[in-house]
Design an enzyme around this catalytic site. Structure first.
Site, short mmCIF file in Angstrom:
data_model
loop_
_atom_site.label_atom_id
_atom_site.label_comp_id
_atom_site.label_asym_id
_atom_site.label_seq_id
_atom_site.Cartn_x
_atom_site.Cartn_y
_atom_site.Cartn_z
CD GLN A 131 -3.93 3.35 6.14
OE1 GLN A 131 -4.63 3.80 7.05
NE2 GLN A 131 -4.42 3.05 4.96
CG ASP A 165 -2.96 8.26 -1.92
OD1 ASP A 165 -2.49 7.10 -1.92
OD2 ASP A 165 -3.06 8.94 -0.88
NE ARG A 174 -0.71 1.63 3.58
CZ ARG A 174 0.42 2.29 3.80
NH1 ARG A 174 1.52 1.68 4.12
NH2 ARG A 174 0.44 3.60 3.68
N GLY A 175 0.22 2.39 -0.23
CA GLY A 175 0.99 3.63 -0.37
C GLY A 175 1.24 3.84 -1.86
CB ALA A 176 0.60 6.75 -4.05
CG ASN A 211 -2.59 11.94 1.69
OD1 ASN A 211 -1.94 11.08 1.09
ND2 ASN A 211 -2.42 12.16 2.97
CE LYS A 212 -5.55 5.99 3.32
NZ LYS A 212 -6.36 5.08 2.49
O1 MRU Z 1 -4.80 3.26 1.36
P1 MRU Z 1 -3.32 3.35 1.42
O2 MRU Z 1 -2.71 2.90 2.70
O3 MRU Z 1 -2.65 2.77 0.21
O4 MRU Z 1 -3.15 4.92 1.40
C1 MRU Z 1 -2.26 5.58 0.70
C2 MRU Z 1 -1.32 6.24 1.59
O5 MRU Z 1 -0.40 5.61 2.04
C3 MRU Z 1 -1.53 7.61 1.98
O6 MRU Z 1 -2.65 8.25 1.55
C4 MRU Z 1 -0.27 8.40 1.90
O7 MRU Z 1 -0.42 9.51 2.67
C5 MRU Z 1 0.12 8.78 0.50
S1 MRU Z 1 1.01 7.54 -0.33
C6 MRU Z 1 2.65 7.76 0.22
#
Ligand code: MRU
Length: 346
Positions: A196, A236, A46-48, A246-247
């Site tokens: 997270q 993201d 996970r994480g972009a 973003n989240k």
């Molecule tokens: O749903 P996820 O855990 O894949 O969420 C994405 C993220 O990790 C966050 O939104 C983050 O702040 C940006 S990606 C480094």
């Protein structure tokens, strides 16, 4: 301390299974397109930026099994359907398609592995550069704060090493400040419903960065009380006008930061910027399972994932995974190419 979030082992890929973190650090070997698609969908990765690299490796796994035109199309479509918001996924797939489509099928497997490795290497380099650009901002924030206390930053979700192939995006400046010997403390919001923030706390602990975990709803109070010098989050997808997905919960932090006069920065690699997307309203927002809110999930002593029902399964739920922070609330966007005002991307 770096974590091996994703690493190629010959013709297989090893990932750190993030659904078990931070209590169990366990790697999983992926051998097929289907396994990689499942890993992205279920948030084992996970994480972009990490999702982007994972998608590229997913194409490489697919080309090993079937490098025909139909096999390539199937791989691209399968991976594109895993998660909608992080544009890095689609950026990586477009890059793989551009490289592989003109090649003969016999050439595709080797080329796909090499390109996926390259995407991973470039992400590590981007993290380093984001860290250095962000460090300059942290240094000037510290000067302007005119206090004797350690620099107080706040972040949301996990945009650290675990969300990337290297040091992270929003946490890269924090790690650069650590290496520069700057005294600092990070406020880490829990980030419900997937928590997270626990991952952020765990990686800051592993790197011995002073930090404090807070409930998401505590952020406004801390900003109001002057306990935060700067907010930095990841992204993201960043639209051409600077609006940023973003989240979920990021927008509320940006609003509270503006009210408190605290600078709010986004840190992300250039691959997170979607110039084809005019503004935040055009960014697709992932709606995740209602059960993420109805159940509390954790690990049992034997390391198995367990869920406890907190509310009836018929309860109506709205569970958007991301929100949009308007460009007007963003002080700057820290990328590997430098720091940009949100309106300066095009
Ligand atoms: O749903 P996820 O855990 O894949 O969420 C994405 C993220 O990790 C966050 O939104 C983050 O702040 C940006 S990606 C480094």
């Amino acid at each position: 301390m770096l974590f091996e979030t994703i690493l190629r082992h010959g013709q297989h890929v090893r990932i750190l299974d993030q659904t078990r973190l931070p209590l169990t650090w366990q790697s999983v070997t992926l051998t097929s397109l289907e396994e990689m698609a499942h890993a992205i969908r279920s948030m084992q990765v996970r994480g972009a930026p990490l999702i982007g690299a994972s998608a590229a490796y997913g194409v490489a796994l697919a080309m090993q099994a079937d490098a025909s035109d139909a096999g390539l199309t199937h791989a691209l479509e399968t991976l594109a359907a895993t998660r909608p918001t992080a544009v890095n996924l689609h950026w990586a797939l477009a890059r793989m398609q551009t490289l592989l489509a003109p090649l003969a099928p016999a050439e595709r497997s080797a080329a796909a592995w090499a390109e996926a490795d390259q995407i991973r290497i470039e992400d590590i380099a981007a993290n380093q550069a984001i860290g250095q650009h962000g460090l300059s901002i942290l240094k000037s924030t510290l000067l302007e704060s005119r206090t004797q206390r350690p620099l107080q930053s706040m972040t949301h979700c996990n945009a650290g090493a675990l969300a990337t192939c290297g040091w992270g995006t929003a946490l890269a400046p924090v790690y650069a400040a650590l290496q520069a010997g700057i005294a600092q403390h990070v406020w880490v919001s829990e980030t419900r419903p997937r928590n997270q923030g626990y991952l952020t706390a765990a990686e800051l602990a592993a790197n011995q960065v002073p930090h404090t975990l807070i409930a998401d709803n505590a952020a406004g109070l801390l900003l109001q009380q002057g306990k935060v010098d700067i907010v930095i989050t990841g992204a993201d997808r960043i639209a051409a006008n600077g609006d940023t997905a973003n989240k979920v919960g990021t927008y509320l932090k940006a609003l509270a930061a503006r009210e408190a006069g605290v600078p709010f920065y986004i840190a992300a690699p250039w691959s997170t910027i979607d110039l084809a997307c005019p503004n935040g309203a055009a960014i697709p927002i992932e709606e995740r399972s209602a059960e993420e809110l109805r159940l509390a999930t954790g690990l049992l002593a034997d390391g198995e994932i367990a869920s406890v029902r907190c509310i009836d399964a018929t309860e109506a739920v709205c569970n958007p995974a991301f929100d949009i922070t308007p460009a007007a609330l963003i002080t700057g966007i820290i990328t590997e190419r430098g720091v940009f005002a949100p309106g300066e991307l095009v």
